[in-house]
Design a protein around this motif. Structure first.
Motif, mmCIF file in Angstrom:
data_model
loop_
_atom_site.group_PDB
_atom_site.id
_atom_site.type_symbol
_atom_site.label_atom_id
_atom_site.label_comp_id
_atom_site.label_asym_id
_atom_site.label_seq_id
_atom_site.Cartn_x
_atom_site.Cartn_y
_atom_site.Cartn_z
ATOM 1 N N MET A 1 0.852 -1.179 0.000
ATOM 2 C CA MET A 1 0.000 0.000 0.000
ATOM 3 C C MET A 1 0.887 1.228 0.000
ATOM 4 O O MET A 1 1.909 1.263 0.680
ATOM 5 N N ILE A 2 0.498 2.211 -0.777
ATOM 6 C CA ILE A 2 1.261 3.450 -0.870
ATOM 7 C C ILE A 2 0.287 4.616 -0.945
ATOM 8 O O ILE A 2 -0.796 4.507 -1.507
ATOM 9 N N SER A 3 0.678 5.701 -0.344
ATOM 10 C CA SER A 3 -0.097 6.939 -0.441
ATOM 11 C C SER A 3 0.738 7.966 -1.177
ATOM 12 O O SER A 3 1.949 8.052 -0.957
ATOM 13 N N VAL A 4 0.100 8.710 -2.031
ATOM 14 C CA VAL A 4 0.809 9.700 -2.827
ATOM 15 C C VAL A 4 0.094 11.029 -2.728
ATOM 16 O O VAL A 4 -1.126 11.100 -2.863
ATOM 17 N N ARG A 5 0.868 12.069 -2.500
ATOM 18 C CA ARG A 5 0.288 13.421 -2.490
ATOM 19 C C ARG A 5 0.497 14.025 -3.863
ATOM 20 O O ARG A 5 1.609 14.053 -4.382
ATOM 21 N N LEU A 6 -0.590 14.494 -4.437
ATOM 22 C CA LEU A 6 -0.535 15.088 -5.768
ATOM 23 C C LEU A 6 -0.862 16.566 -5.683
ATOM 24 O O LEU A 6 -1.687 16.981 -4.860
ATOM 25 N N PRO A 7 -0.250 17.354 -6.550
ATOM 26 C CA PRO A 7 -0.657 18.759 -6.623
ATOM 27 C C PRO A 7 -2.139 18.822 -7.018
ATOM 28 O O PRO A 7 -2.649 17.922 -7.709
ATOM 29 N N GLU A 8 -2.790 19.854 -6.590
ATOM 30 C CA GLU A 8 -4.235 19.985 -6.797
ATOM 31 C C GLU A 8 -4.623 19.864 -8.267
ATOM 32 O O GLU A 8 -5.591 19.179 -8.616
ATOM 33 N N ASP A 9 -3.857 20.514 -9.150
ATOM 34 C CA ASP A 9 -4.204 20.476 -10.574
ATOM 35 C C ASP A 9 -4.047 19.072 -11.163
ATOM 36 O O ASP A 9 -4.859 18.632 -11.980
#
Length: 82
Positions: A1-9
């Motif tokens: 399992m991995i979580s990724v933060r993405l820029p809003e756009d």
């Protein structure tokens, strides 16, 4: 399992694409990562990219790069000895 933060756009684009393709965001991210990894694994180095071109228009004399000093010396000697 991995979580990724993405820029809003980027997250917005991902949401739109998932909705328009009728697939999950997870599916799109997995597909993108698989394609990226496959591309990196099959990426050729500069030698492999030009391998079919090396020697294509050569003289068929494989020793030219290692015997150039002797050949130059012979040419000079030939020019001034005769």
């Amino acid at each position: 399992m991995i979580s990724v933060r993405l820029p809003e756009d980027l997250e917005k684009k991902l949401n739109q694409l998932a909705e328009s393709e009728n697939v999950t965001k997870t599916y799109l991210v997995k597909e993108a990562l698989n394609k990226y990894i496959a591309e990196k694994e099959t990426k050729k180095d500069s030698y492999q990219l030009g391998q079919d071109l090396f020697g294509k228009h050569g003289s068929n004399k494989g020793e030219l790069s290692t015997t150039y000093k002797k050949r130059v010396s012979d040419k000079i000697h030939e020019k001034y000895s005769g």
